[in-house]
Enzyme design. Sequence first.
Site, PDB file in Angstrom:
ATOM      1  N   LYS A 364       0.824  -1.225  -0.014  1.00  0.00           N
ATOM      2  CA  LYS A 364      -0.100  -0.132   0.019  1.00  0.00           C
ATOM      3  C   LYS A 364       0.743   1.356  -0.122  1.00  0.00           C
ATOM      4  O   LYS A 364       0.664   2.241  -0.938  1.00  0.00           O
ATOM      5  CB  LYS A 364      -0.867   0.192   1.053  1.00  0.00           C
ATOM      6  N   SER A 681     -20.113 -12.909  10.586  1.00  0.00           N
ATOM      7  CA  SER A 681     -19.903 -13.638   9.407  1.00  0.00           C
ATOM      8  C   SER A 681     -19.845 -15.476   9.461  1.00  0.00           C
ATOM      9  O   SER A 681     -19.921 -16.150   8.680  1.00  0.00           O
ATOM     10  CB  SER A 681     -18.908 -13.349   8.439  1.00  0.00           C
ATOM     11  N   LYS A 724     -11.212 -13.132   2.156  1.00  0.00           N
ATOM     12  CA  LYS A 724     -11.733 -14.447   2.542  1.00  0.00           C
ATOM     13  C   LYS A 724     -11.329 -15.367   1.358  1.00  0.00           C
ATOM     14  O   LYS A 724     -10.910 -16.556   1.763  1.00  0.00           O
ATOM     15  CB  LYS A 724     -13.118 -14.557   3.060  1.00  0.00           C
TER      16      LYS A 724
END
Length: 796
Positions: A364, A681, A724
Amino acid sequence: MPILPLRNSVLFPMSVVPINVGRPRSVRLVEDLLGRERAVVGVLSQISPDVDEPTFKDLYTVGTLARVVKVIRLGQSNYSVVLNGLGRFRVKDPSANTGGRAVQTLEPYMRAAIERIPESLARDVELDALGTSLREGTREVLGLMPNLPKDTAGILDNVREPGALADLIASNFPQAQASIRDKQEILEAFDVKARVRLVLAMVNRQLEVLRVKKEISHMVQEEMGKSQREYILRQQMKTIREELGEAGDDDEIEELRERIRLANVPPDVEKVARKQLSRLRSMSQQSAEFNVTKTYLEWIADLPWSKSTQDKIDVKDVRRCLDEDHLGLEQVKKRIVEYTAIRQLRADKKGPILLFVGPPGVGKTSLGKSIARAMGRRYERIALGGVRDEAEIRGHRRTYVGALPGRIIQAIKKAGTRNPVLVLDEVEKMGADVRGDPTAALLEVLDPEQNSTFQDHYLDLPFDLSQVTFLATANERDQIPGPLLDRMEVIEVAGYTRAEKLGIARTFLVPKQLRSHGLTEERLDFAVEGIETILDHYTREAGVRNLEREIAAICRATAVRLAEGQDVHDVAGREHIEGILGPHKHRPEMAERKPSTGVATGLSTSSAGGDLLFIEASRMPGKGNFVLTGNMRNVMQESATTAISFVRSKAKDLQLDPEWLREIDLHVHVPKHGTPKDGPSAGITIFTAVVSLLLDCPIRSDLAMTGEISLRGRVLPVGGIKRKLFAAHRAGIREVLIPARNRRDLDEIPAEVLNDVKVTMVSSVEEVLAVALLAPQKRGESDESTSESSKEVSYG
């Protein structure tokens, strides 16, 4: 006559010059002349000064007879000889008759038969006129050219013969204005008129050059503008003040005034600066306010109010720069290319404000450098991790001792331009306390409609930030306040696939580490098999930071052996890697796992990227207690409660005893107890694990799932799908269940991941069980003996 070769100089008659002698033949000649009175030698100039031991073909044929006036020994085989020029001569015969053959006499030093050239003393009116013109022209040159010898002007009147005058002037003319070839041409001019004309042409040519220089200098002085006049007047004022004893600190004040003028500040800033300069002039240098005001004016002078770099607006060039620095990250590259294309069509387009969200080590921060290079802009990084003071962003008021501008203004000053690329690193790790909230101060900085008039508390002047390209980085999107997040365009940098990591290692990391350890590919060659071994068994991460560390460890091992004197030529294959890095740190999870009852594989996200989340369910005789362990936080506990409540509500459909929970205790556990876990989740994963336990149906070991469960059995959408799926791909999962309403997230998933991992959309728990559960186990059959090919059960 003995011949002394001379380079980089020409000796004229009637001139006395010292020369250094150091070449072997010349030294032998000087030593042979030692002790002789009135010794005479012939001096010839070299055609090329690059020849160390010249022969007669390397010398001009016309030279000057010279008397040796003085010899000074400077060291071993090194002398300084003072020569007095007597007259011109020509080499008649440089050879001697030896055995019937003509051979050049070079040893022990050069000798040749010469012919003396007599000097004509006849004079006429034309020669006298040429001599007068030469004398007057030389006087004028001396007036414009002060670097000539001072005694030359007095000698001009003492030399009456035109020929001798020409020799004197040519001898003293600097080599910068007369080359060796020009001087040799004058020496070879036996006719006195021709010689005087050559020297007169050289003098007139130099006189014209000096006249033009004088005219240019005069024109520049006449065109002195307002600033020069003002400077002279201020210098006069300074002198007057010094005479009156009121000098003060005028030099620094005038320097500040000039710096502010050159900074080309806006009119309102210039007005404030002039007012502060006037105040500064009236202050005592010893007062504290003097230093505060002076520092303030220095900041105004140093800021790039009008300096900016030229943007690269060639879309192809920008795309090439981004591809050279980073593999993958197509969405980021696409956004920068789009901005460049818009700037190509509209130059006044404001800079984008982008937020890169992703785990550590995915590049990044380095993206900021790459973007700055692609756009042709300066780059600066502002570390915001741990910042809790609002003044770090907006600056301190000047009333405080040691006040300074905020980090934004400091970075722009360091960059030196008003349109740099500023990277706000770790923007979500800022905190708030009694000193204010720095995230609130960033709201104005990152708002394109407001930052054109950004006011730092220290400067208290508007500074235009609209041309700055702001890039922010964060590990967790959820920790950024909503208003601040709304001002930035979020781009998720989820990580790299295995193929991309392999390409990054071969293209960037391996060459970088070889250079930093002083190695070459001949000494250490990384095989593809070796890099794959590091990827599969020694690193498991979203980025490439640990991968670089392991590569560096291999390089260090080779560097140590090389430093010990061994002849190293290593090939970093599988065995070589394992021998240095030791036992495997990570093992393939799917290779060791078998379908089990009560154990389901979920997917989670964190600041480090995506990861597998195992849910284990167990039952035991009891009184209907329900236990949750594994460092679950509130949201996850509520999600587990919802899943179990739904199982109880569907006991009849699942062919369970409605009172099944009264006779047993149910325990749900999430391994890795030291890591806090939260979020909704894992709802369908907990539900699947509990149903598998109660029905004695194994769950497929190559399957992972994520999704929130509702009390009606619906599968609700969740976040972090990209991370994920990357985690599932790294772990070798073959199929992943995701909520159907997350279908749009698949557009960001690389084709490599989608080819290896089957993604199934589900909207209800019935669909989850139909895919996840295998046939019930027979009594006495262990979990390890269950086959993947067992018949799947249906639900509902």
